[in-house]
Design a protein around this motif. Structure first.
Motif, PDB file in Angstrom:
ATOM      1  N   THR A  18      10.407  63.871 -19.290  1.00  0.00           N
ATOM      2  CA  THR A  18       9.865  64.010 -17.947  1.00  0.00           C
ATOM      3  C   THR A  18       8.372  63.762 -17.983  1.00  0.00           C
ATOM      4  OG1 THR A  18       9.451  66.375 -18.227  1.00  0.00           O
ATOM      5  CG2 THR A  18      11.587  65.757 -17.287  1.00  0.00           C
ATOM      6  N   GLY A  19       7.809  63.375 -16.849  1.00  0.00           N
ATOM      7  CA  GLY A  19       6.375  63.240 -16.712  1.00  0.00           C
ATOM      8  C   GLY A  19       5.721  62.274 -17.672  1.00  0.00           C
ATOM      9  N   ALA A  20       6.435  61.255 -18.092  1.00  0.00           N
ATOM     10  CA  ALA A  20       5.877  60.319 -19.084  1.00  0.00           C
ATOM     11  C   ALA A  20       4.728  59.536 -18.477  1.00  0.00           C
ATOM     12  CB  ALA A  20       6.963  59.379 -19.590  1.00  0.00           C
ATOM     13  N   GLY A  21       3.513  59.891 -18.904  1.00  0.00           N
ATOM     14  CA  GLY A  21       2.331  59.148 -18.477  1.00  0.00           C
ATOM     15  C   GLY A  21       2.099  57.988 -19.412  1.00  0.00           C
ATOM     16  N   THR A  22       0.947  57.434 -19.351  1.00  0.00           N
ATOM     17  CA  THR A  22       0.617  56.348 -20.255  1.00  0.00           C
ATOM     18  C   THR A  22       0.272  56.935 -21.608  1.00  0.00           C
ATOM     19  OG1 THR A  22      -1.678  56.411 -19.564  1.00  0.00           O
ATOM     20  CG2 THR A  22      -0.238  54.865 -18.416  1.00  0.00           C
ATOM     21  N   THR A  23       0.721  56.288 -22.635  1.00  0.00           N
ATOM     22  CA  THR A  23       0.462  56.762 -23.985  1.00  0.00           C
ATOM     23  C   THR A  23      -0.851  56.192 -24.484  1.00  0.00           C
ATOM     24  OG1 THR A  23       2.801  56.903 -24.428  1.00  0.00           O
ATOM     25  CG2 THR A  23       1.362  56.821 -26.336  1.00  0.00           C
ATOM     26  N   THR A  24      -1.705  57.069 -24.942  1.00  0.00           N
ATOM     27  CA  THR A  24      -2.973  56.655 -25.514  1.00  0.00           C
ATOM     28  C   THR A  24      -2.733  56.180 -26.932  1.00  0.00           C
ATOM     29  OG1 THR A  24      -4.084  58.336 -24.213  1.00  0.00           O
ATOM     30  CG2 THR A  24      -5.308  57.437 -26.065  1.00  0.00           C
ATOM     31  N   ILE A  25      -3.314  55.055 -27.301  1.00  0.00           N
ATOM     32  CA  ILE A  25      -3.185  54.550 -28.660  1.00  0.00           C
ATOM     33  C   ILE A  25      -4.107  55.382 -29.538  1.00  0.00           C
ATOM     34  CG2 ILE A  25      -3.539  52.590 -30.191  1.00  0.00           C
ATOM     35  CD1 ILE A  25      -2.740  50.812 -27.844  1.00  0.00           C
ATOM     36  N   ALA A  26      -3.541  55.955 -30.575  1.00  0.00           N
ATOM     37  CA  ALA A  26      -4.299  56.838 -31.472  1.00  0.00           C
ATOM     38  C   ALA A  26      -5.270  56.045 -32.319  1.00  0.00           C
ATOM     39  CB  ALA A  26      -3.344  57.614 -32.372  1.00  0.00           C
ATOM     40  N   ASP A  27      -6.354  56.695 -32.677  1.00  0.00           N
ATOM     41  CA  ASP A  27      -7.307  56.127 -33.634  1.00  0.00           C
ATOM     42  C   ASP A  27      -6.569  55.941 -34.950  1.00  0.00           C
ATOM     43  OD1 ASP A  27     -10.576  57.267 -34.809  1.00  0.00           O
ATOM     44  OD2 ASP A  27      -9.277  55.675 -35.542  1.00  0.00           O
ATOM     45  N   PRO A  28      -6.532  54.726 -35.510  1.00  0.00           N
ATOM     46  CA  PRO A  28      -5.765  54.502 -36.734  1.00  0.00           C
ATOM     47  C   PRO A  28      -6.261  55.332 -37.921  1.00  0.00           C
ATOM     48  CG  PRO A  28      -7.067  52.564 -36.186  1.00  0.00           C
ATOM     49  CD  PRO A  28      -7.206  53.532 -35.047  1.00  0.00           C
ATOM     50  N   GLY A  29      -7.467  55.862 -37.840  1.00  0.00           N
ATOM     51  CA  GLY A  29      -7.991  56.667 -38.930  1.00  0.00           C
ATOM     52  C   GLY A  29      -7.651  58.141 -38.794  1.00  0.00           C
ATOM     53  N   ARG A  52       0.880  66.501 -24.119  1.00  0.00           N
ATOM     54  CA  ARG A  52       2.100  66.576 -23.304  1.00  0.00           C
ATOM     55  C   ARG A  52       1.874  65.972 -21.935  1.00  0.00           C
ATOM     56  NH1 ARG A  52       1.783  71.785 -25.106  1.00  0.00           N
ATOM     57  NH2 ARG A  52       1.650  72.584 -22.966  1.00  0.00           N
ATOM     58  N   ALA A  53       0.702  66.229 -21.347  1.00  0.00           N
ATOM     59  CA  ALA A  53       0.390  65.672 -20.027  1.00  0.00           C
ATOM     60  C   ALA A  53       0.307  64.149 -20.083  1.00  0.00           C
ATOM     61  CB  ALA A  53      -0.918  66.258 -19.515  1.00  0.00           C
ATOM     62  N   ASP A  54      -0.225  63.608 -21.153  1.00  0.00           N
ATOM     63  CA  ASP A  54      -0.386  62.170 -21.301  1.00  0.00           C
ATOM     64  C   ASP A  54       0.915  61.464 -21.640  1.00  0.00           C
ATOM     65  OD1 ASP A  54      -1.939  59.722 -21.497  1.00  0.00           O
ATOM     66  OD2 ASP A  54      -1.757  59.910 -23.671  1.00  0.00           O
ATOM     67  N   LEU A  73      21.771  70.182 -28.092  1.00  0.00           N
ATOM     68  CA  LEU A  73      22.922  70.402 -27.218  1.00  0.00           C
ATOM     69  C   LEU A  73      23.868  71.429 -27.825  1.00  0.00           C
ATOM     70  CD1 LEU A  73      23.669  66.731 -26.082  1.00  0.00           C
ATOM     71  CD2 LEU A  73      22.494  68.541 -24.790  1.00  0.00           C
ATOM     72  N   GLY A  74      23.833  71.562 -29.152  1.00  0.00           N
ATOM     73  CA  GLY A  74      24.664  72.531 -29.850  1.00  0.00           C
ATOM     74  C   GLY A  74      23.992  73.881 -30.070  1.00  0.00           C
ATOM     75  N   GLY A  75      22.797  74.068 -29.522  1.00  0.00           N
ATOM     76  CA  GLY A  75      22.159  75.375 -29.610  1.00  0.00           C
ATOM     77  C   GLY A  75      20.902  75.475 -30.452  1.00  0.00           C
ATOM     78  N   ALA A  76      20.511  74.401 -31.139  1.00  0.00           N
ATOM     79  CA  ALA A  76      19.265  74.440 -31.904  1.00  0.00           C
ATOM     80  C   ALA A  76      18.089  74.547 -30.937  1.00  0.00           C
ATOM     81  CB  ALA A  76      19.121  73.180 -32.757  1.00  0.00           C
ATOM     82  N   VAL A  77      17.005  75.134 -31.409  1.00  0.00           N
ATOM     83  CA  VAL A  77      15.802  75.294 -30.589  1.00  0.00           C
ATOM     84  C   VAL A  77      14.838  74.147 -30.900  1.00  0.00           C
ATOM     85  CG1 VAL A  77      13.843  76.795 -30.053  1.00  0.00           C
ATOM     86  CG2 VAL A  77      16.073  77.809 -30.600  1.00  0.00           C
ATOM     87  N   LEU A  78      14.578  73.319 -29.894  1.00  0.00           N
ATOM     88  CA  LEU A  78      13.607  72.239 -30.026  1.00  0.00           C
ATOM     89  C   LEU A  78      12.254  72.794 -29.601  1.00  0.00           C
ATOM     90  CD1 LEU A  78      13.099  69.208 -30.628  1.00  0.00           C
ATOM     91  CD2 LEU A  78      13.424  68.818 -28.169  1.00  0.00           C
ATOM     92  N   VAL A  79      11.279  72.723 -30.502  1.00  0.00           N
ATOM     93  CA  VAL A  79       9.954  73.298 -30.254  1.00  0.00           C
ATOM     94  C   VAL A  79       8.911  72.192 -30.245  1.00  0.00           C
ATOM     95  CG1 VAL A  79       8.229  74.940 -31.065  1.00  0.00           C
ATOM     96  CG2 VAL A  79      10.657  75.429 -31.402  1.00  0.00           C
ATOM     97  N   ASP A  80       8.267  72.017 -29.100  1.00  0.00           N
ATOM     98  CA  ASP A  80       7.215  71.022 -28.934  1.00  0.00           C
ATOM     99  C   ASP A  80       5.878  71.684 -29.241  1.00  0.00           C
ATOM    100  OD1 ASP A  80       5.384  69.101 -28.049  1.00  0.00           O
ATOM    101  OD2 ASP A  80       6.583  68.576 -26.289  1.00  0.00           O
ATOM    102  N   ILE A  81       5.214  71.226 -30.305  1.00  0.00           N
ATOM    103  CA  ILE A  81       3.957  71.847 -30.738  1.00  0.00           C
ATOM    104  C   ILE A  81       2.730  71.051 -30.294  1.00  0.00           C
ATOM    105  CG2 ILE A  81       5.019  73.016 -32.697  1.00  0.00           C
ATOM    106  CD1 ILE A  81       3.725  70.815 -34.503  1.00  0.00           C
ATOM    107  N   ARG A  82       2.915  70.023 -29.488  1.00  0.00           N
ATOM    108  CA  ARG A  82       1.779  69.213 -29.057  1.00  0.00           C
ATOM    109  C   ARG A  82       0.873  70.001 -28.111  1.00  0.00           C
ATOM    110  NH1 ARG A  82       4.195  64.630 -25.961  1.00  0.00           N
ATOM    111  NH2 ARG A  82       5.706  66.262 -25.488  1.00  0.00           N
ATOM    112  N   PRO A  83      -0.427  69.736 -28.169  1.00  0.00           N
ATOM    113  CA  PRO A  83      -1.342  70.376 -27.223  1.00  0.00           C
ATOM    114  C   PRO A  83      -1.037  69.932 -25.791  1.00  0.00           C
ATOM    115  CG  PRO A  83      -2.557  69.170 -28.934  1.00  0.00           C
ATOM    116  CD  PRO A  83      -1.109  68.884 -29.130  1.00  0.00           C
ATOM    117  N   ALA A  84      -1.470  70.731 -24.826  1.00  0.00           N
ATOM    118  CA  ALA A  84      -1.200  70.459 -23.412  1.00  0.00           C
ATOM    119  C   ALA A  84      -1.661  69.064 -23.000  1.00  0.00           C
ATOM    120  CB  ALA A  84      -1.864  71.522 -22.547  1.00  0.00           C
ATOM    121  N   ALA A  85      -2.819  68.627 -23.477  1.00  0.00           N
ATOM    122  CA  ALA A  85      -3.328  67.308 -23.091  1.00  0.00           C
ATOM    123  C   ALA A  85      -2.399  66.193 -23.563  1.00  0.00           C
ATOM    124  CB  ALA A  85      -4.733  67.104 -23.650  1.00  0.00           C
TER     125      ALA A  85
END
Length: 141
Positions: A125-136, A43-45, A29-41
């Motif tokens: 926005t667009g919060a889909g279901t979160t896939t549980i990551a492989d613990p390994g 972000r979609a999920d 909100l103060g001007g810092a740049v938030l950069v999302d580095i997640r792959p498209a898949a």
């Protein structure tokens, strides 16, 4: 000279002043740049943070190096405040440390990543279901 990924991650985090999601939100909100580095898949999920700049991890350094021909317009100099966001806060720590290696001395990341951001009730926005990551495997790395 071999090191484990846990050692590399710990070393990267020693160089950062990581932010919790509320701190990161306030800085954006103060001007810092938030950069999302997640792959498209991912972000979609999982969903996205409104206003976050999408720069996938494989091109991050080229997009933020002020001397790069491939830099983004936001890469105005080494003093830029860049806050990196991934899914859980692992890959973002490595990425922020890499930006610091390029001289972006104010780069950092969000502890807990997007999942912590969403859990804190911050805008998404667009919060889909979160896939549980492989613990390994950390973050699909």
């Amino acid at each position: 000279m071999a090191r484990t990924i846990d050692e590399v991650l710990a070393e990267a985090r020693e160089r950062l002043e990581r932010l919790d999601p509320a701190q990161a939100h306030a800085e954006t909100l103060g001007g810092a740049v938030l950069v999302d580095i997640r792959p498209a898949a991912q972000r979609a999920d999982e969903g996205e943070v409104p206003g976050a700049l999408i720069v996938e991890r494989n091109v991050l350094e080229w997009r933020f190096d002020p001397a790069s021909d491939a830099r983004l317009p936001q890469a105005t100099g080494h003093g830029l405040r860049v806050i990196v966001l991934c899914s859980e806060g692992y890959t973002s720590s490595l990425a922020a440390a890499s930006l610091r290696d390029l001289g972006l001395t104010r780069a950092t990341d969000v502890a807990g990543g997007f999942r912590a951001w969403r859990a804190a009730g911050l805008p998404t926005t667009g919060a889909g279901t979160t896939t549980i990551a492989d613990p390994g495997v950390a973050e699909g790395a």
